[in-house]
Design a protein around this motif. Structure first.
Motif, mmCIF file in Angstrom:
data_model
loop_
_atom_site.group_PDB
_atom_site.id
_atom_site.type_symbol
_atom_site.label_atom_id
_atom_site.label_comp_id
_atom_site.label_asym_id
_atom_site.label_seq_id
_atom_site.Cartn_x
_atom_site.Cartn_y
_atom_site.Cartn_z
ATOM 1 N N LEU A 68 -4.138 4.218 -13.676
ATOM 2 C CA LEU A 68 -2.885 4.617 -13.584
ATOM 3 C C LEU A 68 -2.524 5.180 -12.219
ATOM 4 O O LEU A 68 -1.275 4.796 -11.809
ATOM 5 C CB LEU A 68 -2.605 5.630 -14.625
ATOM 6 C CG LEU A 68 -2.672 5.257 -16.323
ATOM 7 C CD1 LEU A 68 -2.223 6.421 -17.076
ATOM 8 C CD2 LEU A 68 -1.955 4.168 -16.595
ATOM 9 N N ALA A 69 -3.626 5.862 -11.749
ATOM 10 C CA ALA A 69 -3.077 6.464 -10.306
ATOM 11 C C ALA A 69 -4.582 6.532 -9.489
ATOM 12 O O ALA A 69 -5.630 6.848 -10.374
ATOM 13 C CB ALA A 69 -2.217 7.853 -10.444
ATOM 14 N N THR A 70 -4.342 6.410 -8.321
ATOM 15 C CA THR A 70 -5.629 6.743 -7.380
ATOM 16 C C THR A 70 -5.418 7.479 -6.502
ATOM 17 O O THR A 70 -4.310 7.443 -5.668
ATOM 18 C CB THR A 70 -6.227 5.379 -7.059
ATOM 19 O OG1 THR A 70 -6.627 4.659 -8.320
ATOM 20 C CG2 THR A 70 -7.617 5.422 -6.260
ATOM 21 N N VAL A 71 -6.024 8.381 -5.954
ATOM 22 C CA VAL A 71 -5.978 8.746 -4.498
ATOM 23 C C VAL A 71 -7.378 8.859 -3.777
ATOM 24 O O VAL A 71 -8.397 8.911 -4.356
ATOM 25 C CB VAL A 71 -5.861 10.596 -4.675
ATOM 26 C CG1 VAL A 71 -7.059 11.166 -5.352
ATOM 27 C CG2 VAL A 71 -5.614 11.233 -3.207
ATOM 28 N N LYS A 72 -7.262 8.233 -2.488
ATOM 29 C CA LYS A 72 -8.399 7.961 -1.639
ATOM 30 C C LYS A 72 -8.123 8.682 -0.304
ATOM 31 O O LYS A 72 -7.417 8.839 0.340
ATOM 32 C CB LYS A 72 -8.174 6.386 -1.290
ATOM 33 C CG LYS A 72 -9.304 5.960 -0.602
ATOM 34 C CD LYS A 72 -9.100 4.441 -0.298
ATOM 35 C CE LYS A 72 -10.246 3.985 0.508
ATOM 36 N NZ LYS A 72 -10.110 2.518 0.889
ATOM 37 N N GLN A 73 -9.355 9.209 -0.042
ATOM 38 C CA GLN A 73 -9.583 10.135 0.913
ATOM 39 C C GLN A 73 -9.789 9.145 2.378
ATOM 40 O O GLN A 73 -10.580 8.318 2.328
ATOM 41 C CB GLN A 73 -10.792 11.039 1.287
ATOM 42 C CG GLN A 73 -10.987 12.080 2.142
ATOM 43 C CD GLN A 73 -11.949 13.053 1.759
ATOM 44 O OE1 GLN A 73 -12.543 13.289 0.939
ATOM 45 N NE2 GLN A 73 -11.845 14.153 2.922
ATOM 46 N N THR A 74 -8.714 9.151 3.047
ATOM 47 C CA THR A 74 -8.712 8.359 4.463
ATOM 48 C C THR A 74 -9.506 8.786 5.821
ATOM 49 O O THR A 74 -9.691 8.304 6.661
ATOM 50 C CB THR A 74 -7.077 7.836 4.686
ATOM 51 O OG1 THR A 74 -6.501 8.799 4.829
ATOM 52 C CG2 THR A 74 -6.786 6.932 3.618
ATOM 53 N N THR A 75 -9.191 10.213 5.684
ATOM 54 C CA THR A 75 -9.723 11.041 6.933
ATOM 55 C C THR A 75 -10.742 12.023 6.348
ATOM 56 O O THR A 75 -10.095 12.760 5.282
ATOM 57 C CB THR A 75 -8.784 11.256 7.950
ATOM 58 O OG1 THR A 75 -8.147 12.409 7.465
ATOM 59 C CG2 THR A 75 -8.098 10.365 8.520
#
Length: 188
Positions: free
Chosen positions: A51-58
């Motif tokens: 349903l939702a995702t959070v991705k660490q980009t830095t």
């Protein structure tokens, strides 16, 4: 307002976390891990759909996280200001996140409207976060933001513990003794 509960000790840990509603019914599963650039945390419904995702980009300061609704990027979360309270912005959505790390309360606003309140809640089973979310469709993304807030709060706590142990009176005394010994040995 929809109400959800997440066990505080497993929210930002690298384990599966079940999120329940006020009736103690399992609603979502939070899966993923933190700590390295590219790490991902996802919210699934009980049927196994993302349903939702959070991705660490830095990973380096300032940390940034991208938010996805299903597989579509909807915004980036980053810290704006850090004084007595931390202020974060979710770009593209124009959401403002206000964090009081000491009290462990987090609020998400869209203009003047509050979308989520996340606060510590203790019951006989243990410590939980209680999330009051404006409507059910926002819940997965708000849960992802709440997990990021908890992650940042715990990282800040670890960093302060390191600083405090370095600045403790015992450590300062030992450091001064080492400096005195160095001066004595070089003056001979």
């Amino acid at each position: 307002m929809e109400t959800y509960y997440i066990n505080e000790h497993v929210l930002s840990a690298n384990v599966r976390t079940v999120i329940k509603n006020a009736q103690d019914k399992s609603m979502y599963i939070l899966v993923g891990r933190w700590g390295v650039k590219g790490d991902v945390l996802s919210v699934y419904n009980m049927n196994g759909e993302v349903l939702a995702t959070v991705k660490q980009t830095t990973y380096a300061f300032p940390s940034r996280f991208d938010l996805y609704d299903r597989y579509k990027k909807i915004g980036s979360l980053g810290r704006l200001i850090s004084f007595n309270r931390d202020i974060y912005l979710v770009k593209q959505l124009n959401w403002l996140v206000l964090a009081n790390v000491n009290k462990q309360t987090y609020r998400i606003y869209s203009f003047k409207e509050r979308l989520m309140l996340m606060e510590k809640h203790t019951v006989y089973q243990g410590d939980y976060y209680k999330l009051s979310i404006k409507n059910e469709t926002l819940a997965p993304v708000c849960i992802c933001i709440g997990a990021v807030m908890d992650y940042w709060a715990k990282n800040n706590e670890k960093n302060w513990q390191k600083v405090n142990s370095f600045l403790s009176p015992k450590a300062s005394y030992q450091s001064m003794e080492l400096i005195r010994e160095k001066i004595k040995s070089t003056s001979r």
